[in-house]
Scaffold this motif. Structure first.
Motif, PDB file in Angstrom:
ATOM      1  N   ILE A   1      -4.300  -9.570   0.960  1.00 41.39           N
ATOM      2  CA  ILE A   1      -3.828  -8.304   0.393  1.00 41.39           C
ATOM      3  C   ILE A   1      -3.094  -7.496   1.457  1.00 41.39           C
ATOM      4  O   ILE A   1      -2.041  -6.907   1.200  1.00 41.39           O
ATOM      5  CB  ILE A   1      -5.010  -7.497  -0.182  1.00 41.39           C
ATOM      6  CG1 ILE A   1      -5.582  -8.205  -1.419  1.00 41.39           C
ATOM      7  CG2 ILE A   1      -4.577  -6.071  -0.534  1.00 41.39           C
ATOM      8  CD1 ILE A   1      -6.852  -7.589  -1.945  1.00 41.39           C
ATOM      9  N   GLU A   2      -3.643  -7.461   2.663  1.00 40.18           N
ATOM     10  CA  GLU A   2      -3.026  -6.721   3.754  1.00 40.18           C
ATOM     11  C   GLU A   2      -1.675  -7.336   4.127  1.00 40.18           C
ATOM     12  O   GLU A   2      -0.704  -6.607   4.395  1.00 40.18           O
ATOM     13  CB  GLU A   2      -3.941  -6.726   4.972  1.00 40.18           C
ATOM     14  CG  GLU A   2      -3.389  -6.009   6.194  1.00 40.18           C
ATOM     15  CD  GLU A   2      -3.136  -4.542   5.963  1.00 40.18           C
ATOM     16  OE1 GLU A   2      -2.329  -3.962   6.718  1.00 40.18           O
ATOM     17  OE2 GLU A   2      -3.731  -3.968   5.027  1.00 40.18           O
ATOM     18  N   GLN A   3      -1.596  -8.663   4.122  1.00 37.12           N
ATOM     19  CA  GLN A   3      -0.334  -9.331   4.432  1.00 37.12           C
ATOM     20  C   GLN A   3       0.727  -9.012   3.378  1.00 37.12           C
ATOM     21  O   GLN A   3       1.890  -8.769   3.711  1.00 37.12           O
ATOM     22  CB  GLN A   3      -0.547 -10.836   4.529  1.00 37.12           C
ATOM     23  CG  GLN A   3      -1.298 -11.271   5.783  1.00 37.12           C
ATOM     24  CD  GLN A   3      -1.553 -12.764   5.800  1.00 37.12           C
ATOM     25  OE1 GLN A   3      -1.248 -13.476   4.840  1.00 37.12           O
ATOM     26  NE2 GLN A   3      -2.135 -13.254   6.887  1.00 37.12           N
ATOM     27  N   ARG A   4       0.318  -9.026   2.093  1.00 38.20           N
ATOM     28  CA  ARG A   4       1.261  -8.698   1.018  1.00 38.20           C
ATOM     29  C   ARG A   4       1.725  -7.244   1.125  1.00 38.20           C
ATOM     30  O   ARG A   4       2.899  -6.938   0.900  1.00 38.20           O
ATOM     31  CB  ARG A   4       0.622  -8.954  -0.346  1.00 38.20           C
ATOM     32  CG  ARG A   4       0.476 -10.431  -0.688  1.00 38.20           C
ATOM     33  CD  ARG A   4       0.192 -10.622  -2.163  1.00 38.20           C
ATOM     34  NE  ARG A   4      -1.102 -10.085  -2.548  1.00 38.20           N
ATOM     35  CZ  ARG A   4      -2.239 -10.763  -2.524  1.00 38.20           C
ATOM     36  NH1 ARG A   4      -2.245 -12.030  -2.119  1.00 38.20           N
ATOM     37  NH2 ARG A   4      -3.366 -10.209  -2.920  1.00 38.20           N
ATOM     38  N   ARG A   5       0.779  -6.342   1.479  1.00 41.58           N
ATOM     39  CA  ARG A   5       1.141  -4.938   1.631  1.00 41.58           C
ATOM     40  C   ARG A   5       2.148  -4.764   2.769  1.00 41.58           C
ATOM     41  O   ARG A   5       3.160  -4.071   2.627  1.00 41.58           O
ATOM     42  CB  ARG A   5      -0.107  -4.096   1.908  1.00 41.58           C
ATOM     43  CG  ARG A   5       0.161  -2.588   2.033  1.00 41.58           C
ATOM     44  CD  ARG A   5      -1.032  -1.858   2.615  1.00 41.58           C
ATOM     45  NE  ARG A   5      -1.305  -2.290   3.970  1.00 41.58           N
ATOM     46  CZ  ARG A   5      -0.612  -1.878   5.040  1.00 41.58           C
ATOM     47  NH1 ARG A   5       0.400  -1.037   4.900  1.00 41.58           N
ATOM     48  NH2 ARG A   5      -0.923  -2.308   6.244  1.00 41.58           N
ATOM     49  N   GLU A   6       1.871  -5.413   3.901  1.00 40.31           N
ATOM     50  CA  GLU A   6       2.763  -5.323   5.041  1.00 40.31           C
ATOM     51  C   GLU A   6       4.118  -5.926   4.718  1.00 40.31           C
ATOM     52  O   GLU A   6       5.169  -5.375   5.073  1.00 40.31           O
ATOM     53  CB  GLU A   6       2.156  -6.035   6.254  1.00 40.31           C
ATOM     54  CG  GLU A   6       3.030  -5.982   7.499  1.00 40.31           C
ATOM     55  CD  GLU A   6       2.436  -6.753   8.656  1.00 40.31           C
ATOM     56  OE1 GLU A   6       3.060  -6.786   9.726  1.00 40.31           O
ATOM     57  OE2 GLU A   6       1.336  -7.329   8.491  1.00 40.31           O
ATOM     58  N   HIS A   7       4.109  -7.055   4.005  1.00 39.91           N
ATOM     59  CA  HIS A   7       5.353  -7.727   3.626  1.00 39.91           C
ATOM     60  C   HIS A   7       6.179  -6.825   2.716  1.00 39.91           C
ATOM     61  O   HIS A   7       7.414  -6.726   2.856  1.00 39.91           O
ATOM     62  CB  HIS A   7       5.027  -9.052   2.933  1.00 39.91           C
ATOM     63  CG  HIS A   7       6.227  -9.888   2.635  1.00 39.91           C
ATOM     64  ND1 HIS A   7       6.837  -9.899   1.392  1.00 39.91           N
ATOM     65  CD2 HIS A   7       6.950 -10.735   3.413  1.00 39.91           C
ATOM     66  CE1 HIS A   7       7.859 -10.724   1.421  1.00 39.91           C
ATOM     67  NE2 HIS A   7       7.964 -11.242   2.620  1.00 39.91           N
ATOM     68  N   TYR A   8       5.509  -6.148   1.787  1.00 37.27           N
ATOM     69  CA  TYR A   8       6.211  -5.250   0.861  1.00 37.27           C
ATOM     70  C   TYR A   8       6.785  -4.057   1.610  1.00 37.27           C
ATOM     71  O   TYR A   8       7.928  -3.649   1.377  1.00 37.27           O
ATOM     72  CB  TYR A   8       5.257  -4.782  -0.230  1.00 37.27           C
ATOM     73  CG  TYR A   8       5.878  -3.806  -1.200  1.00 37.27           C
ATOM     74  CD1 TYR A   8       6.715  -4.246  -2.213  1.00 37.27           C
ATOM     75  CD2 TYR A   8       5.643  -2.434  -1.080  1.00 37.27           C
ATOM     76  CE1 TYR A   8       7.303  -3.348  -3.102  1.00 37.27           C
ATOM     77  CE2 TYR A   8       6.225  -1.533  -1.951  1.00 37.27           C
ATOM     78  CZ  TYR A   8       7.051  -1.992  -2.968  1.00 37.27           C
ATOM     79  OH  TYR A   8       7.632  -1.094  -3.820  1.00 37.27           O
ATOM     80  N   GLU A   9       6.003  -3.475   2.519  1.00 34.97           N
ATOM     81  CA  GLU A   9       6.463  -2.301   3.258  1.00 34.97           C
ATOM     82  C   GLU A   9       7.638  -2.633   4.183  1.00 34.97           C
ATOM     83  O   GLU A   9       8.463  -1.773   4.468  1.00 34.97           O
ATOM     84  CB  GLU A   9       5.311  -1.702   4.070  1.00 34.97           C
ATOM     85  CG  GLU A   9       4.236  -1.049   3.211  1.00 34.97           C
ATOM     86  CD  GLU A   9       3.108  -0.470   4.032  1.00 34.97           C
ATOM     87  OE1 GLU A   9       3.055  -0.746   5.251  1.00 34.97           O
ATOM     88  OE2 GLU A   9       2.270   0.259   3.462  1.00 34.97           O
TER      89      GLU A   9
END
Length: 222
Positions: free
Chosen positions: A47-55
């Protein structure tokens, strides 16, 4: 006496067995708990990786600049990276998608054309504009653009935040000479649909879809 000792041994064995089963249950629960915790940590990390990727996803500005400010003229598509700060894109690739659903558009073209080669139909871009290349397949520079009539998808290029890249474009042509320009323009439509794939070191690729309306006059920005 032998019977008593035998019973005592049985009781001790039973108690020992119960203790072993109990220890096994405790160990099993501990393993299950550890596995559940590990899976939860993996989910949180994902989830954190997806959030960082999106940001960190690139923010693009796309401009359509016709050469003589009229529809149907040769033009440039200018892609600019506006953020986020510090992002360096190692590779940017752009595809033009069909403006209309391809099967329906192909059916219209078949009705309009007296004879239609299916191979020509397969390579037809159902949209108002497409990218230009020279005879050797190289991307065109601004100075070379007006002298070429060869089209292809845009080659990949690198970009940094604040940087821009201009791509030469020209109107698509009807896939058959019996189709009039007006009829083809109705099939091609007035919307350029772009698929942009960008990559940066240490990150998964970003894919974005943008639509750009071709204006009757002047430029268009999205």
């Amino acid at each position: 006496m032998a019977t008593v000792m035998s019973n005592i041994s049985l009781i001790v064995s039973t108690v020992s067995g119960i203790g072993t089963v109990g220890a096994w249950i405790v160990a099993w629960r501990a393993i299950k708990h550890a596995k559940t915790a590990a899976e939860a940590n993996e989910r949180l990390a994902a989830i954190e990786q997806r959030r960082e990727h999106y940001e960190l996803r690139p923010r693009f500005q796309v401009e359509f600049l016709p050469q003589n400010n009229s529809i149907g003229s040769q033009a440039y598509l200018v892609l600019t990276v506006t953020g986020p700060a510090g992002l360096n894109l190692d590779s940017v690739e752009i595809w033009i998608s069909d403006t209309h659903e391809r099967t329906a558009a192909a059916a219209v073209v078949r009705r309009l054309a007296k004879q239609m080669d299916e191979i020509d139909l397969m390579v037809t871009a159902f949209g108002p504009y497409e990218f230009v290349k020279d005879r050797r397949g190289r991307p065109l520079t601004v100075s070379e653009f007006p002298n070429s009539r060869y089209r292809a998808q845009a080659p990949r290029f690198a970009l940094t935040v604040g940087g821009s890249h201009a791509l030469a474009m020209e109107p698509t042509r009807a896939p058959h000479q019996s189709i009039s320009e007006q009829a083809w323009r109705e099939v091609a439509g007035s919307t350029i649909r772009l698929r942009i794939v960008a990559t940066a070191k240490g990150h998964q690729p970003w894919t974005q879809h943008l639509e750009l309306l071709v204006p009757r006059a002047g430029r268009s920005v999205v």
